[in-house]
Write a protein that holds these residues in place. Structure first.
Motif, PDB file in Angstrom:
ATOM      1  N   ARG A   1       0.838  -1.198   0.000  1.00 32.46           N
ATOM      2  CA  ARG A   1       0.000   0.000   0.000  1.00 32.46           C
ATOM      3  C   ARG A   1       0.881   1.260   0.000  1.00 32.46           C
ATOM      4  O   ARG A   1       0.599   2.235  -0.696  1.00 32.46           O
ATOM      5  N   GLU A   2       1.945   1.256   0.760  1.00 36.94           N
ATOM      6  CA  GLU A   2       2.850   2.414   0.811  1.00 36.94           C
ATOM      7  C   GLU A   2       3.550   2.632  -0.517  1.00 36.94           C
ATOM      8  O   GLU A   2       3.752   3.770  -0.956  1.00 36.94           O
ATOM      9  N   LEU A   3       3.934   1.549  -1.181  1.00 43.70           N
ATOM     10  CA  LEU A   3       4.683   1.640  -2.434  1.00 43.70           C
ATOM     11  C   LEU A   3       3.771   1.697  -3.664  1.00 43.70           C
ATOM     12  O   LEU A   3       4.269   1.786  -4.793  1.00 43.70           O
ATOM     13  N   ASN A   4       2.455   1.603  -3.421  1.00 39.72           N
ATOM     14  CA  ASN A   4       1.466   1.668  -4.513  1.00 39.72           C
ATOM     15  C   ASN A   4       1.657   0.533  -5.519  1.00 39.72           C
ATOM     16  O   ASN A   4       1.617   0.740  -6.736  1.00 39.72           O
ATOM     17  N   VAL A   5       1.891  -0.663  -4.995  1.00 36.31           N
ATOM     18  CA  VAL A   5       1.975  -1.873  -5.813  1.00 36.31           C
ATOM     19  C   VAL A   5       1.116  -2.938  -5.129  1.00 36.31           C
ATOM     20  O   VAL A   5       0.535  -2.703  -4.068  1.00 36.31           O
ATOM     21  N   THR A   6       1.057  -4.119  -5.699  1.00 41.72           N
ATOM     22  CA  THR A   6       0.269  -5.201  -5.104  1.00 41.72           C
ATOM     23  C   THR A   6       1.105  -5.967  -4.082  1.00 41.72           C
ATOM     24  O   THR A   6       2.338  -6.008  -4.172  1.00 41.72           O
ATOM     25  N   ALA A   7       0.417  -6.605  -3.145  1.00 43.77           N
ATOM     26  CA  ALA A   7       1.116  -7.418  -2.150  1.00 43.77           C
ATOM     27  C   ALA A   7       1.879  -8.577  -2.778  1.00 43.77           C
ATOM     28  O   ALA A   7       3.003  -8.868  -2.372  1.00 43.77           O
ATOM     29  N   PRO A   8       1.297  -9.274  -3.798  1.00 38.69           N
ATOM     30  CA  PRO A   8       2.077 -10.338  -4.445  1.00 38.69           C
ATOM     31  C   PRO A   8       3.366  -9.814  -5.090  1.00 38.69           C
ATOM     32  O   PRO A   8       4.375 -10.520  -5.116  1.00 38.69           O
ATOM     33  N   ALA A   9       3.320  -8.563  -5.593  1.00 36.61           N
ATOM     34  CA  ALA A   9       4.527  -8.000  -6.199  1.00 36.61           C
ATOM     35  C   ALA A   9       5.612  -7.799  -5.148  1.00 36.61           C
ATOM     36  O   ALA A   9       6.796  -8.084  -5.383  1.00 36.61           O
ATOM     37  N   VAL A  10       5.218  -7.309  -3.970  1.00 40.08           N
ATOM     38  CA  VAL A  10       6.185  -7.141  -2.878  1.00 40.08           C
ATOM     39  C   VAL A  10       6.736  -8.498  -2.459  1.00 40.08           C
ATOM     40  O   VAL A  10       7.946  -8.675  -2.274  1.00 40.08           O
ATOM     41  N   SER A  11       5.844  -9.471  -2.323  1.00 34.92           N
ATOM     42  CA  SER A  11       6.276 -10.815  -1.918  1.00 34.92           C
ATOM     43  C   SER A  11       7.251 -11.401  -2.918  1.00 34.92           C
ATOM     44  O   SER A  11       8.260 -12.014  -2.544  1.00 34.92           O
ATOM     45  N   GLN A  12       6.969 -11.192  -4.223  1.00 35.03           N
ATOM     46  CA  GLN A  12       7.844 -11.742  -5.267  1.00 35.03           C
ATOM     47  C   GLN A  12       9.217 -11.067  -5.252  1.00 35.03           C
ATOM     48  O   GLN A  12      10.236 -11.729  -5.413  1.00 35.03           O
ATOM     49  N   GLN A  13       9.235  -9.752  -5.035  1.00 29.80           N
ATOM     50  CA  GLN A  13      10.519  -9.048  -4.995  1.00 29.80           C
ATOM     51  C   GLN A  13      11.363  -9.499  -3.813  1.00 29.80           C
ATOM     52  O   GLN A  13      12.584  -9.706  -3.947  1.00 29.80           O
ATOM     53  N   ILE A  14      10.723  -9.696  -2.681  1.00 27.72           N
ATOM     54  CA  ILE A  14      11.478 -10.113  -1.498  1.00 27.72           C
ATOM     55  C   ILE A  14      11.948 -11.560  -1.645  1.00 27.72           C
ATOM     56  O   ILE A  14      13.072 -11.902  -1.244  1.00 27.72           O
ATOM     57  N   LYS A  15      11.135 -12.396  -2.261  1.00 27.23           N
ATOM     58  CA  LYS A  15      11.549 -13.774  -2.499  1.00 27.23           C
ATOM     59  C   LYS A  15      12.760 -13.817  -3.418  1.00 27.23           C
ATOM     60  O   LYS A  15      13.711 -14.584  -3.189  1.00 27.23           O
ATOM     61  N   GLY A  16      12.757 -12.986  -4.459  1.00 24.55           N
ATOM     62  CA  GLY A  16      13.917 -12.932  -5.344  1.00 24.55           C
ATOM     63  C   GLY A  16      15.154 -12.412  -4.626  1.00 24.55           C
ATOM     64  O   GLY A  16      16.273 -12.874  -4.873  1.00 24.55           O
ATOM     65  N   LEU A  17      14.965 -11.460  -3.709  1.00 21.48           N
ATOM     66  CA  LEU A  17      16.084 -10.937  -2.920  1.00 21.48           C
ATOM     67  C   LEU A  17      16.660 -12.033  -2.035  1.00 21.48           C
ATOM     68  O   LEU A  17      17.889 -12.192  -1.931  1.00 21.48           O
ATOM     69  N   GLU A  18      15.795 -12.816  -1.392  1.00 22.26           N
ATOM     70  CA  GLU A  18      16.258 -13.906  -0.534  1.00 22.26           C
ATOM     71  C   GLU A  18      17.005 -14.958  -1.344  1.00 22.26           C
ATOM     72  O   GLU A  18      18.034 -15.491  -0.896  1.00 22.26           O
ATOM     73  N   THR A  19      16.509 -15.238  -2.545  1.00 22.91           N
ATOM     74  CA  THR A  19      17.175 -16.231  -3.400  1.00 22.91           C
ATOM     75  C   THR A  19      18.566 -15.737  -3.785  1.00 22.91           C
ATOM     76  O   THR A  19      19.550 -16.491  -3.760  1.00 22.91           O
ATOM     77  N   GLY A  20      18.653 -14.463  -4.158  1.00 20.13           N
ATOM     78  CA  GLY A  20      19.952 -13.908  -4.542  1.00 20.13           C
ATOM     79  C   GLY A  20      20.943 -13.889  -3.401  1.00 20.13           C
ATOM     80  O   GLY A  20      22.141 -14.129  -3.600  1.00 20.13           O
ATOM     81  N   LEU A  21      20.454 -13.605  -2.188  1.00 16.46           N
ATOM     82  CA  LEU A  21      21.338 -13.553  -1.024  1.00 16.46           C
ATOM     83  C   LEU A  21      21.603 -14.935  -0.441  1.00 16.46           C
ATOM     84  O   LEU A  21      22.588 -15.135   0.263  1.00 16.46           O
TER      85      LEU A  21
END
Length: 313
Positions: free
Chosen positions: A31-51
């Protein structure tokens, strides 16, 4: 930097992670970033995979940082704040008048800073970027509008105007004189407690040069103190550590206040001086022109026939 680039995650997932970590919610972060919750979840999942680590423990309706996630949050929050501040600074309104001045540490701390407020009172919207170093090549290699430099005024690619000629004489604190067993004589200087300036630049005056010009023997090899920082020399003299060399205009305030005295009238004048310097054949910004005129007014009573130089590149 190539190695850093390989390790550095993309910015969007970092922003999503910071918001989710701060709010403890993918939904609120979305809501703060004006995107969908699945989009936030997907970005964080990709970050965790990369790290290769888990940043969150995911529940049915909540998320909680792992220990590693909490450590990562601290660094990410600081880094994003620095980036945001840097972006704000880069976008500063061009209408703000910034004056870029370069000079050595002596003139900056002992003459310019005590008087800069006088100029600021007439130009309250002006901001200052002051660069100081005793290595002149570093000063001239940087961006500046006005420089105040020690030398003979012959800097290629710059115009210059003499502010004051170099005049050097012994100074010490009144307390230092009072502690001496007998009245200090000129011929006593070579064996006195001397506070000396490290000879790093060919045009810097030190005790050996001064005594040679006066016609006295060279000082004892051992000095009471040597440093490459002239304000430190004067601070030591004010605190009664010994005898220092005083530059006219640089120690005027100390003499006027009584912090320093001149035990002798002898003085040495050289071919050097302090010059105001600016790039050759370049139109000054209005604030730089105002500073130029203010500096000349400060020394105007001394130089009735000013010495100016123009050295084309």
């Amino acid at each position: 930097m190539q190695n850093v680039r390989r390790k550095l995650p993309h910015l969007d997932p970092l922003i999503a992670f910071e918001a989710a970590a701060r709010l403890s919610s993918f939904t609120l972060a979305a809501r703060e970033l004006n995107v969908t919750a699945p989009a936030v979840s997907q970005q964080i999942k990709g970050l965790e995979t990369g790290l290769g680590i888990s940043l969150f423990r995911r529940g049915h309706r909540s998320v909680q940082l792992t220990d590693r996630g909490r450590l990562f949050q601290n660094s990410v929050s600081i880094a994003l704040t620095h980036l945001a501040n840097a972006a704000d600074e880069a976008c500063i309104d061009d209408g703000i008048q910034q004056l870029q001045i370069v000079t050595d540490t002596s003139i900056a701390s002992m003459w310019l800073m005590p008087r800069l407020r006088q100029f600021e009172q007439h130009h309250p919207d002006c901001t200052f970027r002051l660069t100081t170093t005793d290595v002149q090549t570093d000063l001239l290699n940087g961006d500046f509008q006005i420089a105040i430099l020690h030398g003979q005024g012959n800097w290629v690619g710059y115009e210059s105007r003499l502010l004051f000629e170099e005049e050097v004489f012994p100074v010490c604190s009144p307390g230092h004189l009072d502690r001496l067993p007998a009245r200090l004589r000129l011929e006593d200087i070579p064996s006195a407690d001397l506070l000396d300036l490290e000879y790093e630049q060919w045009h810097w005056m030190n005790w050996a040069i001064w005594l040679t010009e006066i016609g006295l023997p060279l000082p004892d090899t051992q000095r009471k103190m040597k440093t490459n920082n002239y304000p430190f020399v004067i601070d030591a003299a004010c605190n009664g550590a010994g005898l220092a060399l005083g530059w006219k205009h640089l120690v005027d305030d100390h003499l006027a206040s009584g912090a320093l005295v001149r035990p002798f009238s002898e003085t040495v004048k050289t071919q050097n001086g302090y010059y105001m310097v600016w790039p050759f054949n370049t139109e000054m910004a209005p604030i730089a022109a105002a500073f130029h005129d203010w500096i000349l007014a400060e020394f105007g009573t001394e130089n009735t026939v000013p010495r100016s130089h123009r050295f084309q590149p």
